[in-house]
Design a protein around this motif. Structure first.
Motif, PDB file in Angstrom:
ATOM      1  N   ARG A   6      -0.077  -9.239  -3.148  1.00 56.69           N
ATOM      2  CA  ARG A   6       0.678  -8.409  -2.225  1.00 56.69           C
ATOM      3  C   ARG A   6       0.479  -6.952  -2.609  1.00 56.69           C
ATOM      4  O   ARG A   6       0.058  -6.642  -3.730  1.00 56.69           O
ATOM      5  CB  ARG A   6       2.170  -8.767  -2.216  1.00 56.69           C
ATOM      6  CG  ARG A   6       2.952  -8.317  -3.443  1.00 56.69           C
ATOM      7  CD  ARG A   6       4.432  -8.570  -3.255  1.00 56.69           C
ATOM      8  NE  ARG A   6       5.228  -8.154  -4.403  1.00 56.69           N
ATOM      9  CZ  ARG A   6       5.740  -6.940  -4.556  1.00 56.69           C
ATOM     10  NH1 ARG A   6       5.520  -6.007  -3.644  1.00 56.69           N
ATOM     11  NH2 ARG A   6       6.469  -6.650  -5.608  1.00 56.69           N
ATOM     12  N   ASP A   7       0.764  -6.067  -1.675  1.00 52.33           N
ATOM     13  CA  ASP A   7       0.625  -4.634  -1.933  1.00 52.33           C
ATOM     14  C   ASP A   7       1.883  -4.113  -2.620  1.00 52.33           C
ATOM     15  O   ASP A   7       3.005  -4.425  -2.208  1.00 52.33           O
ATOM     16  CB  ASP A   7       0.406  -3.872  -0.629  1.00 52.33           C
ATOM     17  CG  ASP A   7      -0.949  -4.200  -0.010  1.00 52.33           C
ATOM     18  OD1 ASP A   7      -1.850  -4.593  -0.763  1.00 52.33           O
ATOM     19  OD2 ASP A   7      -1.087  -4.070   1.220  1.00 52.33           O
ATOM     20  N   HIS A   9       4.610  -1.276  -3.576  1.00 48.65           N
ATOM     21  CA  HIS A   9       5.237  -0.209  -2.799  1.00 48.65           C
ATOM     22  C   HIS A   9       4.493   1.106  -3.033  1.00 48.65           C
ATOM     23  O   HIS A   9       4.231   1.506  -4.174  1.00 48.65           O
ATOM     24  CB  HIS A   9       6.698  -0.053  -3.221  1.00 48.65           C
ATOM     25  CG  HIS A   9       7.547   0.664  -2.221  1.00 48.65           C
ATOM     26  ND1 HIS A   9       7.405   2.013  -1.966  1.00 48.65           N
ATOM     27  CD2 HIS A   9       8.548   0.238  -1.404  1.00 48.65           C
ATOM     28  CE1 HIS A   9       8.274   2.384  -1.051  1.00 48.65           C
ATOM     29  NE2 HIS A   9       8.980   1.323  -0.686  1.00 48.65           N
ATOM     30  N   ARG A 141       2.309   2.869   5.100  1.00 44.60           N
ATOM     31  CA  ARG A 141       3.491   2.247   4.519  1.00 44.60           C
ATOM     32  C   ARG A 141       4.348   3.279   3.781  1.00 44.60           C
ATOM     33  O   ARG A 141       5.567   3.136   3.703  1.00 44.60           O
ATOM     34  CB  ARG A 141       3.081   1.137   3.543  1.00 44.60           C
ATOM     35  CG  ARG A 141       2.251   0.034   4.155  1.00 44.60           C
ATOM     36  CD  ARG A 141       2.873  -0.529   5.409  1.00 44.60           C
ATOM     37  NE  ARG A 141       4.237  -1.011   5.169  1.00 44.60           N
ATOM     38  CZ  ARG A 141       5.076  -1.357   6.120  1.00 44.60           C
ATOM     39  NH1 ARG A 141       4.715  -1.246   7.393  1.00 44.60           N
ATOM     40  NH2 ARG A 141       6.276  -1.799   5.833  1.00 44.60           N
ATOM     41  N   ASP A 290       8.700  -2.559   2.912  1.00 44.56           N
ATOM     42  CA  ASP A 290       8.125  -3.005   1.639  1.00 44.56           C
ATOM     43  C   ASP A 290       9.226  -3.250   0.619  1.00 44.56           C
ATOM     44  O   ASP A 290      10.133  -2.432   0.470  1.00 44.56           O
ATOM     45  CB  ASP A 290       7.150  -1.964   1.106  1.00 44.56           C
ATOM     46  CG  ASP A 290       5.918  -1.836   1.984  1.00 44.56           C
ATOM     47  OD1 ASP A 290       5.398  -2.882   2.400  1.00 44.56           O
ATOM     48  OD2 ASP A 290       5.486  -0.699   2.249  1.00 44.56           O
TER      49      ASP A 290
END
Length: 361
Positions: A6-7, A9, A141, A290
């Protein structure tokens, strides 16, 4: 069990990068600056995605090298007479009286070259840390994660930060297309065939961004009254001024102490009140925000730890951070730990999500 990809934050990456940049700004030790650059590069290689903005990091490395070369050349051009170990004798150029204190050419000393090298490495390392944040953090994001009060200002900042990665992506796409067409890469035609498409692509992206922002109502004032906008502006500007005065007095030991902590606290409170007032009149929703979990805490805490430990080194061993150009630079165990603390996200963050290979159009 391994964590799912996952990315992280984007704000956590920026805190991490700013911590490294803060540490780099406090030292001219070439070994520490090289180590901080290596830490940032390793993190980008290990945790960047295949998104367009993640491919611009090598351009920051080239710009950092250019900064170092230019800084050394400036030291040769404006020698200043630092040091006594002459490496090269150049003829000095006389300057008029209004330029007193500035020397042009003259003897080139080893101490002068090292001073230019150290200063250039410091500025290059700060630039590379910012480039690492640009390569690791998704700008879209990041915009979605900003507080409501900072949305419009944050949009302008995010757009400005995304300009260089977009230009780097345009350059790569144009160069790939030229190789496929077997076009010459040198000469006036090569430069023109690269520059014109890149500028045209940048203009098209700017127009598309402006149109999308207009459709989404960017710049709208909403239902707020002029009195509310004036109150918000007064609080924010007053808070920022108080924070600037407090930070300056905190860093300058000769300033009155009443301008340090009290002004910093008052400015922070005013700015916070302005954010609250401004946030109430901004109606904005976020799709799938996020999360901020343990990997984000480790990433942000790593950057803060680097800055704090480097500050501790400055108080205990200032000669390590700012070495004398006449002596070999030294290292301490604490300074090495401070720089290596930036690698903690390697073990505390999951692998990033990959978007798959780019489809040529």
């Amino acid at each position: 069990m391994a964590a799912l990809p996952r990315d992280v934050h984007p704000a956590a990456w920026w805190v991490w990068a700013l911590g490294l940049a803060t540490a780099a700004s406090r030292t001219t030790n070439p070994w520490l600056l090289s180590l901080l650059t290596l830490v940032a590069s390793l993190m980008v290689v290990a945790r960047r995605t295949d998104a367009p903005w993640a491919l611009s990091f090598r351009w920051y490395l080239w710009f950092g090298l250019l900064i170092v070369v230019l800084r050394v050349l400036f030291r040769v051009l404006f020698g200043g007479g630092l040091g006594t170990t002459v490496l090269l004798h150049l003829p000095a150029v006389g300057l008029p009286s209004w330029a007193a204190g500035i020397s042009l050419l003259g003897p080139v000393t080893r101490e002068s070259l090292l001073a230019g090298l150290y200063d250039g490495m410091r500025l290059a390392t700060i630039l590379i840390c910012v480039g690492a944040a640009n390569a690791l953090a998704n700008p879209r994001r990041l915009l979605a994660a900003l507080p409501a009060a900072l949305y419009e200002v944050g949009t302008a900042v995010v757009v400005a930060l995304a300009v260089f990665p977009q230009l780097a992506e345009s350059v790569e796409r144009v160069r790939r297309a030229r190789r496929l067409r077997a076009e010459p890469a040198k000469g006036v035609h090569g430069v023109r065939s690269l520059l014109v498409p890149v500028l045209e692509d940048a203009l098209e992206r700017s127009l598309s961004l402006a149109a999308s922002m207009d459709v989404r109502g960017y710049g709208r004032s909403g239902s707020s009254t002029p009195q509310e906008r004036r109150l918000t502006g007064t609080l924010l500007v007053g808070g920022l001024l108080g924070m600037c005065v407090g930070i300056y007095a905190f860093l300058d030991t000769t300033a009155p102490r009443v301008l340090a902590t009290p002004m910093l606290v008052a400015g922070t409170l005013l700015a916070g009140a302005g954010f609250l007032v401004a946030g109430r009149r901004v109606q904005r929703t976020t799709y799938r925000p996020d999360p901020w979990r343990l990997p984000e805490v480790v990433t942000a805490g790593s950057g803060v730890a680097v800055a704090v430990l480097m500050t501790l080194v400055a108080s205990r061993s200032p000669e390590v951070l700012v070495p004398d150009v006449a002596l070999p630079p030294q290292l301490s165990v604490l300074s090495l730990l401070a720089a290596l603390a930036g690698l903690l996200p390697l073990a505390g963050t999951p692998r990033p999500l990959l978007q798959g290979p780019e489809v040529a159009t």
